[in-house]
Design a protein around this motif. Structure first.
Motif, PDB file in Angstrom:
ATOM      1  N   SER A 198      -6.631   5.650   1.289  1.00 41.39           N
ATOM      2  CA  SER A 198      -5.766   4.901   1.723  1.00 41.39           C
ATOM      3  C   SER A 198      -6.597   4.549   2.988  1.00 41.39           C
ATOM      4  O   SER A 198      -5.626   3.630   3.242  1.00 41.39           O
ATOM      5  CB  SER A 198      -4.604   5.895   2.013  1.00 41.39           C
ATOM      6  OG  SER A 198      -4.723   6.782   2.579  1.00 41.39           O
ATOM      7  N   GLN A 239       0.462  -1.587  -0.571  1.00 42.62           N
ATOM      8  CA  GLN A 239       0.130   0.524  -0.237  1.00 42.62           C
ATOM      9  C   GLN A 239       0.868   1.489  -0.230  1.00 42.62           C
ATOM     10  O   GLN A 239       0.859   2.063  -0.502  1.00 42.62           O
ATOM     11  CB  GLN A 239      -1.086  -0.232   1.705  1.00 42.62           C
ATOM     12  CG  GLN A 239      -2.081   1.053   1.404  1.00 42.62           C
ATOM     13  CD  GLN A 239      -2.614   1.275   2.426  1.00 42.62           C
ATOM     14  OE1 GLN A 239      -2.269   0.448   3.067  1.00 42.62           O
ATOM     15  NE2 GLN A 239      -3.143   1.836   2.149  1.00 42.62           N
ATOM     16  N   VAL A 287      -3.479  11.145  -3.766  1.00 41.04           N
ATOM     17  CA  VAL A 287      -2.663  10.776  -2.481  1.00 41.04           C
ATOM     18  C   VAL A 287      -2.160  11.919  -1.815  1.00 41.04           C
ATOM     19  O   VAL A 287      -1.059  12.860  -2.241  1.00 41.04           O
ATOM     20  CB  VAL A 287      -1.842   9.596  -2.988  1.00 41.04           C
ATOM     21  CG1 VAL A 287      -1.209   9.527  -1.307  1.00 41.04           C
ATOM     22  CG2 VAL A 287      -2.695   8.309  -2.705  1.00 41.04           C
ATOM     23  N   SER A 338       1.233   3.821  -2.948  1.00 39.94           N
ATOM     24  CA  SER A 338       0.586   5.288  -2.122  1.00 39.94           C
ATOM     25  C   SER A 338       1.303   6.466  -2.533  1.00 39.94           C
ATOM     26  O   SER A 338       1.482   7.603  -2.895  1.00 39.94           O
ATOM     27  CB  SER A 338       0.003   5.516  -1.004  1.00 39.94           C
ATOM     28  OG  SER A 338      -0.605   4.417  -0.669  1.00 39.94           O
TER      29      SER A 338
END
Length: 418
Positions: free
Chosen positions: A381, A158, A172, A162
């Motif tokens: 997120s 992740q 993001v 991101s």
């Protein structure tokens, strides 16, 4: 999408419980513990000690043989005395009757040995359970390590995604990237803690086994929908070795009391003596004064009163037997309580395993959905962080229930000495 599929496939693979050939399985660990555990070794020597006590008690039926020698040298001898005197005595003695004290002392020693042997068998069962508990605890900690490794991998994935989005200026923000990085670092901390717990659990297992092993430690499998409760009979609880040990101890005390009671009876002893005298160090015979003698003696003795000590000792033994009776009653209650608790724990963990298995399947699907939605820009997120937490928690709950059921099964087997 392909990368996501690979990660989830790997995640699913590590959840499968496999058995490795030529590894240390739980049965082998138990066998090694029964051979090498120091507590059991101590118990073996204790059995030998009590066995030798029987031999010691039986010596009362054997004769005794004593010799003594004396020599005197005088600077001034009186009339009828010689300057040098020497004497030698050899005595063979045998007890003909001792009020049955010796008989009951032997019986008491035999019952003590039986009690110790039953205690040894109970200790073996305790070591078996302790080995299983340590083995399963190690597996549980090892599985938690794998779970946290997967959590780190997912957070790392992740974070990489991101960071890529952030560098491209897509969706993001910096605070979102930092939030994911913080979660990644915390996941790594939890992984370190889990690895430490795994190493400690391994050392505890080796301590119980009494030796270290370089073999891979194998998994333990549960049969699907296994239910062992029907294999136990509550009546068998009263056949526990701990109860038998106390019953034998009580009989030993009873025989010790009877041995003391033998002091109320007369005693008969026989002895045969050979006597020699001399007027020099070398036992040269005196000139016609004393010839060597052989003397046979039968002695009848009876203590009519010894201050009440025997009566007091018998009262002490009666109180000790009453204590053992209370211990037996209390032990039975504890055993019944152990069974009730273990039975409830087994039922509880069985249900938890079913529920947590379903939750684990759903959390995997949920993570895959959220991960795809995150890539499509639909989920945030934070949503993906939550999905990772749910997946990690679901894995921990599943394996906790899995290994707790194994522990509950091992406890039931210990209670019934299976």
């Amino acid at each position: 999408m392909k990368r996501n599929t690979i990660v989830l496939s790997t995640l699913a693979a590590v959840t499968l419980l496999s058995v490795t050939a030529n590894a240390l399985n739980i049965e082998k660990a138990v066998e090694l513990a029964l051979v090498n555990n120091n507590i059991l070794k101590e118990q073996v020597f204790k059995i030998k000690e009590y066995d030798e006590n029987i031999n010691g008690a039986k010596t009362a039926y054997n004769p005794t043989f004593d010799v003594n020698y004396s020599y005197d040298a005088k600077n001034n001898e009186r009339s009828s005395q010689t300057k040098h005197d020497s004497a030698f005595n050899a005595t063979l003695s045998y007890n003909l009757f001792n009020g049955y004290s010796d008989k009951y002392s032997i019986l008491s020693a035999q019952k003590s040995l039986s009690s110790t042997q039953y205690s040894y068998e109970a200790t073996k069962q305790d070591i078996v359970l302790q080995t299983k508990e340590d083995f399963i605890t190690y597996l549980k900690n090892r599985r938690n390590t794998i779970v946290h490794q997967n959590a780190v991998k997912l957070f790392q994935k992740q974070y990489d995604d991101s960071k890529n989005f952030y560098e491209q200026g897509i969706r993001v923000a910096l605070n979102n990237l930092l939030e994911v990085e913080i979660e990644l670092l915390q996941a790594k901390q939890r992984l370190l803690t889990s690895k430490s717990a795994q190493r400690i659990a391994q050392e505890e297992l080796f301590n119980t086994m009494g030796l270290r092993s370089t073999e891979n430690i194998d998994e333990v499998q549960i049969e699907k929908n296994e239910n062992i409760l029907g294999t136990f009979d509550r009546k068998d609880l009263l056949n526990r070795n701990e109860i038998k040990a106390l019953l034998m101890h009580k009989e030993s005390l009873e025989n010790s009391k009877r041995s003391v009671k033998g002091n109320f009876y007369p005693k008969v002893d026989a002895n045969l003596k050979h006597k020699r005298y001399g007027d020099s160090f070398a036992l040269n015979e005196k000139d016609g004064s004393y010839d060597p003698q052989n003397v046979g003696t039968i002695t009848f003795s009876w203590n009519l009163y010894n201050g009440g000590k025997d009566e007091s000792d018998m009262v002490v033994y009666r109180h000790q037997m009453s204590q053992v009776n209370s211990q037996i009653s209390n032990l039975k209650l504890k055993i019944y309580l152990q069974y009730s608790n273990a039975k409830e724990q087994y039922i509880l963990t069985s249900e938890n395993l079913k529920i947590s298995n379903k939750a684990l399947d759903q959390s995997r699907v949920n993570y895959e959905i959220v991960d795809n939605r995150f890539k499509e820009g639909v989920s945030t997120s934070k949503d993906l962080i939550d999905a990772n937490y749910l997946l990690t928690q679901a894995q921990e709950n599943y394996y906790t229930a899995y290994y707790d059921k194994l522990l509950a099964k091992a406890t039931l087997e210990r209670i019934f000495e299976k």
